[in-house]
Write an enzyme that holds these catalytic residues in place. Structure first.
Site, PDB file in Angstrom:
ATOM      1  N   GLY A 189       0.818  -1.276   0.130  1.00  0.00           N
ATOM      2  CA  GLY A 189       0.298  -0.291  -0.396  1.00  0.00           C
ATOM      3  C   GLY A 189       0.800   1.165   0.469  1.00  0.00           C
ATOM      4  N   GLY A 190       0.330   2.080   0.753  1.00  0.00           N
ATOM      5  CA  GLY A 190       1.029   3.694   0.578  1.00  0.00           C
ATOM      6  C   GLY A 190       2.516   3.577   0.912  1.00  0.00           C
ATOM      7  N   GLY A 212      25.153  13.677 -28.162  1.00  0.00           N
ATOM      8  CA  GLY A 212      24.678  13.972 -26.871  1.00  0.00           C
ATOM      9  C   GLY A 212      24.967  13.434 -26.089  1.00  0.00           C
ATOM     10  N   ALA A 213      25.354  12.381 -26.145  1.00  0.00           N
ATOM     11  CA  ALA A 213      25.460  11.747 -24.568  1.00  0.00           C
ATOM     12  C   ALA A 213      27.342  11.811 -23.888  1.00  0.00           C
ATOM     13  CB  ALA A 213      25.883   9.929 -25.047  1.00  0.00           C
TER      14      ALA A 213
HETATM   15  C1  HXC Z   1      -3.784  -4.779  12.025  1.00  0.00           C
HETATM   16  C2  HXC Z   1      -2.713  -6.555  10.844  1.00  0.00           C
HETATM   17  C3  HXC Z   1      -2.796  -6.200   9.735  1.00  0.00           C
HETATM   18  C4  HXC Z   1      -2.762  -5.239   9.524  1.00  0.00           C
HETATM   19  C5  HXC Z   1      -1.574  -8.259   9.601  1.00  0.00           C
HETATM   20  N1  HXC Z   1      -2.677  -8.047  10.917  1.00  0.00           N
HETATM   21  N2  HXC Z   1      -1.868  -7.129   8.526  1.00  0.00           N
HETATM   22  N3  HXC Z   1      -3.749  -6.299  11.526  1.00  0.00           N
HETATM   23  N4  HXC Z   1      -3.864  -4.095  10.758  1.00  0.00           N
HETATM   24  N5  HXC Z   1      -2.561  -3.996   8.581  1.00  0.00           N
HETATM   25  C6  HXC Z   1      -1.795  -8.837  12.413  1.00  0.00           C
HETATM   26  C7  HXC Z   1      -2.657 -10.140  11.957  1.00  0.00           C
HETATM   27  O1  HXC Z   1      -4.114 -10.035  12.147  1.00  0.00           O
HETATM   28  C8  HXC Z   1      -2.552 -11.099  12.204  1.00  0.00           C
HETATM   29  O2  HXC Z   1      -2.895 -10.885  13.556  1.00  0.00           O
HETATM   30  C9  HXC Z   1      -1.022 -10.418  12.898  1.00  0.00           C
HETATM   31  O3  HXC Z   1      -0.921  -9.441  11.663  1.00  0.00           O
HETATM   32  C10 HXC Z   1      -0.610 -11.442  11.286  1.00  0.00           C
HETATM   33  O4  HXC Z   1      -1.216 -11.538  10.104  1.00  0.00           O
HETATM   34  P1  HXC Z   1      -1.063 -12.707   9.259  1.00  0.00           P
HETATM   35  O5  HXC Z   1      -2.189 -12.982   8.462  1.00  0.00           O
HETATM   36  O6  HXC Z   1      -1.636 -14.032   9.922  1.00  0.00           O
HETATM   37  O7  HXC Z   1       0.500 -13.094   8.443  1.00  0.00           O
HETATM   38  P2  HXC Z   1       0.722 -13.721   7.231  1.00  0.00           P
HETATM   39  O8  HXC Z   1       0.068 -14.860   6.235  1.00  0.00           O
HETATM   40  O9  HXC Z   1       2.158 -13.393   7.328  1.00  0.00           O
HETATM   41  O10 HXC Z   1      -0.192 -12.810   6.400  1.00  0.00           O
HETATM   42  C11 HXC Z   1       0.461 -11.125   6.415  1.00  0.00           C
HETATM   43  C12 HXC Z   1       0.070 -10.147   5.235  1.00  0.00           C
HETATM   44  C13 HXC Z   1      -1.523 -10.675   5.751  1.00  0.00           C
HETATM   45  C14 HXC Z   1       0.523 -10.529   3.737  1.00  0.00           C
HETATM   46  C15 HXC Z   1       0.945  -9.290   5.753  1.00  0.00           C
HETATM   47  O11 HXC Z   1      -1.449  -9.938   7.504  1.00  0.00           O
HETATM   48  C16 HXC Z   1      -2.300  -9.117   5.153  1.00  0.00           C
HETATM   49  O12 HXC Z   1      -2.003  -9.046   3.788  1.00  0.00           O
HETATM   50  N6  HXC Z   1      -2.218  -7.851   5.993  1.00  0.00           N
HETATM   51  C17 HXC Z   1      -3.117  -6.822   5.244  1.00  0.00           C
HETATM   52  C18 HXC Z   1      -2.468  -6.278   4.842  1.00  0.00           C
HETATM   53  C19 HXC Z   1      -3.020  -5.048   3.778  1.00  0.00           C
HETATM   54  O13 HXC Z   1      -3.455  -5.271   3.542  1.00  0.00           O
HETATM   55  N7  HXC Z   1      -2.851  -3.786   4.732  1.00  0.00           N
HETATM   56  C20 HXC Z   1      -3.251  -2.215   4.245  1.00  0.00           C
HETATM   57  C21 HXC Z   1      -2.351  -2.204   3.321  1.00  0.00           C
HETATM   58  S1  HXC Z   1      -2.727  -0.080   2.469  1.00  0.00           S
HETATM   59  P3  HXC Z   1      -2.827 -12.033  14.666  1.00  0.00           P
HETATM   60  O14 HXC Z   1      -3.116 -11.380  15.727  1.00  0.00           O
HETATM   61  O15 HXC Z   1      -3.414 -13.342  14.228  1.00  0.00           O
HETATM   62  O16 HXC Z   1      -1.046 -12.373  15.239  1.00  0.00           O
HETATM   63  C22 HXC Z   1      -1.836   0.402   3.889  1.00  0.00           C
HETATM   64  C23 HXC Z   1      -2.046   1.905   3.364  1.00  0.00           C
HETATM   65  C24 HXC Z   1      -1.024   2.367   3.684  1.00  0.00           C
HETATM   66  O17 HXC Z   1      -1.033  -0.248   4.330  1.00  0.00           O
HETATM   67  C25 HXC Z   1      -1.297   3.984   3.328  1.00  0.00           C
HETATM   68  C26 HXC Z   1      -0.320   5.224   3.679  1.00  0.00           C
HETATM   69  C27 HXC Z   1      -0.553   6.166   3.348  1.00  0.00           C
END
Ligand code: HXC
Length: 520
Positions: free
Chosen positions: A173-174, A408-409
């Site tokens: 993401g961001g 130019g290079a």
């Molecule tokens: C809260 C999160 C989380 C999140 C993971 N966890 N991502 N909690 N917010 N964004 C937690 C899970 O609930 C889990 O908690 C633990 O972290 C581990 O995650 P798992 O899914 O069990 O691990 P894994 O299978 O290794 O997968 C990792 C992952 C997946 C690929 C990162 O968790 C995932 O896709 N998460 C979401 C990613 C995402 O879409 N994020 C937002 C992106 S947009 P427990 O308690 O079970 O240990 C963004 C915007 C930023 O970030 C903008 C900035 C401008």
């Protein structure tokens, strides 16, 4: 009765111990099973022993949504602090995947911002270790705001203190924009991922199917996008490479660089260079061999090694004087300048200039790559980035034309005209508007009209020979003072060292302005 001093001490020690548990045994095991270290282990491995001082160990979030008040981890999923690498002070943060997958909420972001502010105020490099699921979903807009605060600081620190990102897990993401703004991104094969939108979203929106690895793994970002500056085999390798990098760059932009220790004499024999440039100007050779021969102990830290291989960039030293090297690579696409190589070199030149690292430019370039793909892709604007970067650079610039410097290079590759300090060429240098074959076809087209077969070939060969005699050498440029000297290849190391010493106190300023308007 109030607590005794002993009880107070015990309570603190308990908390300290608890913070080392991270997200708990099970999650730590999962991290290890994936071949990854924990946030704290990474810090220990990266820093010199016993130099880490932690900040904000007891911080935790204030979120009440989704029963978050029942789920707290000391430190809120990120470890921050100060330490030393090879005796040089650094500030750093390390996201802890065992706490909410390292996801970033308000408190987590505030910790990162605090350490970045500390680094900037005290002019030490900032290192960020990313291993995070991105914005903490439960904290909503506070997470987004937290990211923006970090991005803003990345921009503010840019060109003042070096910023280094280590991607050691997901970065999606961001969140990718913080590493993108930093100066160097290190990735680890098999466990680092960076993408703006992940495979699932892509599938929904564009119906493309792509794996996480193919989309944003270390290989992709090393070879295809160029986002990765250095790709490492594993986390240990990554720490070693970061330590190596810090040995070449200063802690801040007004730091007078010290010499690097070396036992490699500047006047040592360089006779291997005598035969490195082939007699046949069309034959490729590996510019890396020349670099290795002239630098201290063959010690070269190459950046973006597997991306736009027609240009080489990296750090090294000559006689202990640290420098950046930009070099066309005739062994790949004849060393031509194209969109990717121009952008790659331009950003490197700007980093070196921001931190006053002298640049040695080695030129063997047949020109800009022709074709619709390049023109439609914007070679005009991308090529101009390198021209702008070299022209704007006030750091010492030494240029050596090893063979071709066409069109130019020639101008772009740190020529005298855009204010390089010292321009040299080997006797094999060829400085011309274009190569002989192309030039003959344009300039002498009329002389060839009506000729056929052997007669045509002989006439063409004669014209090519006379063009080469006139232009395929460095003497016209030397006569005009565009070259300061023509040197033998085996003299390179000693001569470059002398020029570097002479440029130690270089001062060159541009007119006062808010900022230029580089083509982006
Ligand atoms: C809260 C999160 C989380 C999140 C993971 N966890 N991502 N909690 N917010 N964004 C937690 C899970 O609930 C889990 O908690 C633990 O972290 C581990 O995650 P798992 O899914 O069990 O691990 P894994 O299978 O290794 O997968 C990792 C992952 C997946 C690929 C990162 O968790 C995932 O896709 N998460 C979401 C990613 C995402 O879409 N994020 C937002 C992106 S947009 P427990 O308690 O079970 O240990 C963004 C915007 C930023 O970030 C903008 C900035 C401008």
């Amino acid at each position: 009765m109030s607590e005794t001093q002993e009880e107070k001490r015990n309570y603190l020690n308990e908390l300290r111990l608890k913070s080392t548990y991270l997200g708990g045994e099970e999650r730590v095991k999962k991290q290890h099973d994936l071949g990854k270290y924990t946030a704290r282990e990474r810090i220990q491995k990266l820093l010199d022993p016993d130099t880490f001082i932690e900040f904000d160990k007891f911080v935790s979030h204030k979120c009440h949504q989704f029963e978050m008040e029942k789920k707290k981890f000391l430190g809120d999923g990120v470890v921050t602090g100060l330490g030393e690498i090879n005796g040089q002070k650094v500030a750093l943060y390390s996201q802890d995947f065992t706490c909410w997958g390292g996801a970033l909420g308000a408190a987590h972001a505030q910790k990162i911002c605090k350490i970045m502010d500390y680094a900037l105020r005290n002019r030490v490099p900032i290192i960020g270790i990313s291993d995070s699921g991105g914005a903490r979903i439960q904290e909503g807009v506070e997470s987004l705001g937290g990211y923006a605060e970090i991005f803003y600081r990345n921009v503010k620190c840019s060109g003042v203190i070096p910023q280094i990102s280590l991607i050691m897990g997901p970065c999606a993401g961001g969140a990718v924009y913080s590493p993108a703004i930093t100066d160097f991104v290190f990735m680890v094969e098999g466990s680092s991922y960076m993408f703006v939108t992940g495979p699932e979203v892509i599938k929904t929106v564009t119906h493309e199917e792509v794996t996480k690895e193919d989309l944003g793994g270390a290989k992709t970002h090393s070879e295809v996008s160029g986002i990765s500056s250095v790709t490492c085999k594993n986390e240990d390798d990554c720490f070693e490479r970061v330590r190596e990098l810090l040995g070449f760059i200063p802690p801040h932009n007004f730091y007078k660089a010290e010499k690097k220790w070396t036992s490699d004499s500047v006047s040592r024999e360089n006779s291997k260079l005598k035969s490195m440039i082939p007699d046949n100007p069309k034959k490729p050779y590996d510019m890396r061999d020349i670099i290795t021969e002239i630098i201290d102990d063959g010690n070269f830290l190459e950046i973006q090694k597997d991306y736009a291989k027609n240009i080489i960039i990296g750090f090294s030293s000559i006689g202990g004087i640290k420098l950046g090297i930009v070099a066309n690579q005739p062994a790949h696409l004849a060393g031509v300048l194209d969109i990717d190589s121009s952008v790659k070199a331009a950003r490197f030149v700007r980093f070196c200039d921001a931190f006053d690292i002298p640049i040695l430019t080695l030129v063997d370039v047949p020109g800009f790559l022709p074709g619709t793909q390049q023109e439609f892709g914007g070679i005009i604007k991308h090529g101009s980035k390198l021209l702008y970067a070299f022209s704007e650079a006030t750091t010492p610039l030494i240029t050596i034309i090893t063979r071709k410097a066409y069109g130019g290079a020639y101008d772009v590759m740190a020529s005298k005209h855009i204010r390089a300090d010292v321009n040299l060429a080997y006797p094999s240098g060829e400085i011309a508007v274009m190569g002989a074959e192309g030039a003959v076809n344009i300039v002498f087209r009329k002389d060839l009209v009506g000729l056929e077969g052997k007669e045509l070939e002989e006439k063409r060969a004669e014209l090519v020979r006379s063009y080469e005699k006139e232009f395929a050498n460095p003497y016209k440029a030397a006569e005009l003072g565009y070259l300061d000297n023509i040197i033998l290849p085996e003299e390179t190391r000693g001569i470059v060292y002398k020029y570097l010493c002479s440029l130690k106190n270089k001062k060159h300023y541009f007119p006062k302005r808010k900022h230029g308007n580089i083509q982006l």
